[in-house]
Scaffold this motif. Structure first.
Motif, PDB file in Angstrom:
ATOM      1  N   VAL A 208     -11.990   3.261  -4.468  1.00 43.34           N
ATOM      2  CA  VAL A 208     -11.401   3.697  -3.194  1.00 43.34           C
ATOM      3  C   VAL A 208      -9.950   3.258  -3.070  1.00 43.34           C
ATOM      4  CG1 VAL A 208     -13.564   3.756  -1.913  1.00 43.34           C
ATOM      5  CG2 VAL A 208     -12.279   1.612  -2.083  1.00 43.34           C
ATOM      6  N   ASP A 209      -9.279   3.790  -2.039  1.00 41.29           N
ATOM      7  CA  ASP A 209      -7.899   3.422  -1.745  1.00 41.29           C
ATOM      8  C   ASP A 209      -7.839   1.972  -1.263  1.00 41.29           C
ATOM      9  OD1 ASP A 209      -9.346   5.069   0.368  1.00 41.29           O
ATOM     10  OD2 ASP A 209      -7.894   3.975   1.608  1.00 41.29           O
ATOM     11  N   THR A 210      -6.841   1.238  -1.738  1.00 44.02           N
ATOM     12  CA  THR A 210      -6.663  -0.143  -1.283  1.00 44.02           C
ATOM     13  C   THR A 210      -5.322  -0.339  -0.575  1.00 44.02           C
ATOM     14  OG1 THR A 210      -5.787  -0.715  -3.458  1.00 44.02           O
ATOM     15  CG2 THR A 210      -8.123  -1.165  -3.072  1.00 44.02           C
ATOM     16  N   ALA A 211      -4.491   0.715  -0.551  1.00 42.66           N
ATOM     17  CA  ALA A 211      -3.183   0.601   0.103  1.00 42.66           C
ATOM     18  C   ALA A 211      -2.902   1.857   0.912  1.00 42.66           C
ATOM     19  CB  ALA A 211      -2.073   0.405  -0.922  1.00 42.66           C
ATOM     20  N   GLY A 212      -2.316   1.668   2.076  1.00 45.16           N
ATOM     21  CA  GLY A 212      -1.928   2.815   2.887  1.00 45.16           C
ATOM     22  C   GLY A 212      -0.783   2.460   3.812  1.00 45.16           C
TER      23      GLY A 212
END
Lengths: 330, 329
Positions: A208-212
């Protein structure tokens, strides 16, 4: 009032348990969890009653439940609780799809039970003070808000947070919703458009995404940013993370660091080299109290289904903007 | 080598201090505001030149500390006179002008140093060193903050968009450059600002989101938004193996809590301090060493141009409301 917790999947379940079993006027029934390992582990850890099916807990006829299951299981658990006539405090994000979120509304409306989305930060004293300052006009016209909700990847505590199917996404799904809800509440309006950079730089083995980094503009033209990244080094940072924001306006700026009340704490008995030991007030307690009061007074809770729905809508749009590398307009 | 400074404002003074400690011979200053020039000349025991052409003729290096809209003409003139040039950032107000200045100096065989001082701040250098040593792993999210009060009084040219390029080009350029230094090539720029929506707002504040070719992202925050006297900066660089946090609130080694002698008197332009060697001195010493010994600059004029490219892309994003894709999608 008799309350129980449905599922111990969410990391916040531990906190809810401590609150419910110590709250005056509340009879804590225990928690249900179909995951036998998890259920037995936490029942032993806290010495509370564990039901191995949700149905068994609901057969005790609780007045209300706190749903702490994985995001993708919220709908099925809401349906069970609503059918049993229990009022619902549901962990965030409300669901992983808008379709599920709408079905949640249908289920609670049909059963005539109350539904509150768990956005505890609205009840944090720093945020309550901020809301009052803005209400008094201390900042004058609000121009912008720059917010941070950083943490380490929560998978060390519960693995499903990094499971796309169960969580619906990663850092964006987990963290965008808190600040977004605060912005909506503080500004009393909805998001007009947004752009997001989303990636997984921190934990390549997670799916999954870990940065946004999200840039959102509201209908009143206030522009804001949310950094929802799981960017604090896992097991090394002195605490899980933090929630901060700086508001810029006509009369200057207001900086908020909601978890700034802590001790620097060092112990040879601890795994971390340094710890930030919080001593500030518990926003979850104030939130649970509001939930219970709304039932007693038979009124809408301060945070509603719509608040959960709007937050999910924005979180999902972040993924869309990042995929298209374009601004998404509502 | 002999050095002359043109301009006697905040930066003229900051650079004069640097030249004095650099080993170069600071001989004079020339400024449109002759009172300021005289004051600077007196402080550093140098000559105030009424005619800047005369100053230019008398030196080996000319240091241009005038408003940004005058950079191009003066750099071109210095190149024609075959003088090495130190020029305050931003290099220019347009990419075309910047390129013309670089080309003119190349052709004349003189050095052009753009004074991007943030690269000489010790905490910014230390963070870059840790990153380059692999201490942070792969870069993930960079957050940079730089918020000051709006320039006051004589320094009002800063707030005139046509002269300074505005807050994004003048102030946020520093962190755009720093982010580029850390993460390399930028592919996407998206920005929002107060003046982008309301040109006559009393202050300005902007958020710029960057997407890099290497997959990293950055959020650059800048503003002329604080009450007079306040200047706050911060760094947060998160990678796959480590994290660097720094905020100007936390690193003062000495904190005087004295009753103000003159509460009405506040610096006209806020500049951050570091509590170590004055980074403006470090910067000028470096520039002088590089010019004198024909060594490369730590920050090139091309870096100055690329930082300007990002600032202008941010302004374009404000105008269009769109994500700006640099070099195609």
């Amino acid at each position: 009032m008799r309350l129980g917790i449905m599922s111990f999947a969410h990391v916040h379940a531990d906190g809810f348990l401590q609150i419910l079993r110590n709250l005056a006027g509340v009879e804590f029934l225990g928690f249900s969890d179909p995951d036998k390992t998890q259920g037995k582990f936490f029942a032993d850890l806290y010495g509370v009653k564990w039901f191995d099916t949700h149905q068994a807990l609901l057969a005790e006829k609780p007045d209300a439940v706190v749903i702490c299951s994985e995001n993708a299981r919220h709908l099925e658990d809401v349906k069970l609780a609503a059918a049993a006539g229990a009022h619902i405090l549901c962990e965030k994000p409300i669901a992983t799809t808008l379709k599920d979120a709408l079905a949640i509304k249908e289920a609670v409306d049909k059963a005539g039970v109350k539904f509150m989305t768990a956005f505890p930060m609205r009840f944090d004293p720093s945020i309550v003070s901020l809301k009052a300052m803005l209400g008094r006009g201390d900042l004058g016209e609000i121009y912008a808000i720059n917010g941070i909700n950083h943490s380490e990847i929560p998978r060390r505590h519960r693995a499903w947070f990094a499971d796309k199917t169960l969580a619906g996404g990663g850092a964006v799904m987990d963290h965008t919703v808190h600040l977004l809800d605060l912005y909506r509440w503080l500004l009393s309006c909805e998001v007009k458009d947004l752009y997001a950079e989303v990636a997984n730089p921190f934990t390549p083995d997670a799916q999954v995404d870990t940065a946004g980094l999200v840039t959102l503009t509201f209908e009143n033209d206030v522009f804001t940013s949310i950094d929802c990244s799981w960017s604090r080094p896992e097991a090394v940072y002195p605490r899980w993370g933090h929630l901060k924001m700086e508001l810029i306006g006509e009369h200057g700026a207001i900086a908020v660091d909601a978890f700034n009340q802590y001790l620097n704490y060092y112990s040879k008995k601890d795994s971390r080299q340094a710890n930030w030991l919080g001593w500030g007030s518990d926003a979850n307690l104030a939130m649970v109290q509001e939930f219970i009061n709304s039932i007693r007074e038979d009124r809408e809770p301060a945070v509603t289904w719509k608040d959960g729905f709007e937050a999910l809508k924005v979180a999902l749009a972040c993924y869309e903007a990042s995929e298209q590398k374009q601004v998404v307009r509502f | 080598m002999k050095v002359g400074i043109i301009g006697a404002g905040t930066m003229g003074n900051a650079h004069a201090k640097g030249w004095q400690q650099s080993g170069a011979e600071l001989i004079g200053v020339s400024a449109k505001n002759q009172a300021s020039a005289k004051q600077l000349a007196q402080t550093y025991q140098i000559k105030a030149f009424d005619d800047y052409q005369e100053l230019l003729d008398s030196v080996d290096i000319i240091d241009i500390c005038v408003p940004t809209d005058l950079h191009k003409a003066m750099v071109l003139e210095a190149a024609r006179a075959k003088k090495h040039v130190v020029c305050e950032k931003p290099i220019a107000l347009s990419l075309e002008d910047a390129q013309e200045m670089i080309d003119a100096c190349d052709k004349a065989g003189v050095r052009l140093f753009i004074a991007m001082v943030v690269r000489f701040f010790p905490q910014y250098r230390a963070a870059k060193t840790a990153l380059d040593a692999g201490q942070l792993g792969d870069l993930g999210v960079i957050r940079l903050k730089r918020i000051s009060h709006q320039p006051i009084g004589d320094e009002a040219w800063f707030t005139t968009e046509e002269r300074s390029g505005g807050m994004i080009v003048d102030l946020m350029l520093h962190d755009l450059d720093y982010a580029r230094w850390l993460a390399g090539k930028v592919k996407r720029v998206y920005a929002k600002s107060v003046r982008g929506k309301k040109a006559d707002a009393p202050g300005d504040y902007a958020l710029i989101s960057l997407g890099f070719e290497n997959g990293a992202m950055a959020l650059i925050e800048g503003g002329w938004a604080y009450p007079p006297g306040l200047f706050r900066t911060g760094i947060d660089i998160a990678g796959s193996a480590g994290l660097i946090e720094w905020h100007s609130d936390d690193s003062q080694t000495i904190k005087p809590f004295l009753k103000p002698k003159d509460p009405g008197k506040v610096a006209r332009v806020g500049i951050p301090s570091s509590g170590t060697e004055d980074p403006y001195v470090t910067e000028i010493k470096h520039a002088y060493d590089a010019i004198k010994n024909n060594k490369p600059f730590l920050v090139t004029a091309e870096d100055g141009l690329e930082a300007l490219r990002l600032a202008l892309a941010a302004k374009e994003s404000l105008k269009t409301g769109q994500v700006i894709h640099l070099g195609g999608k």
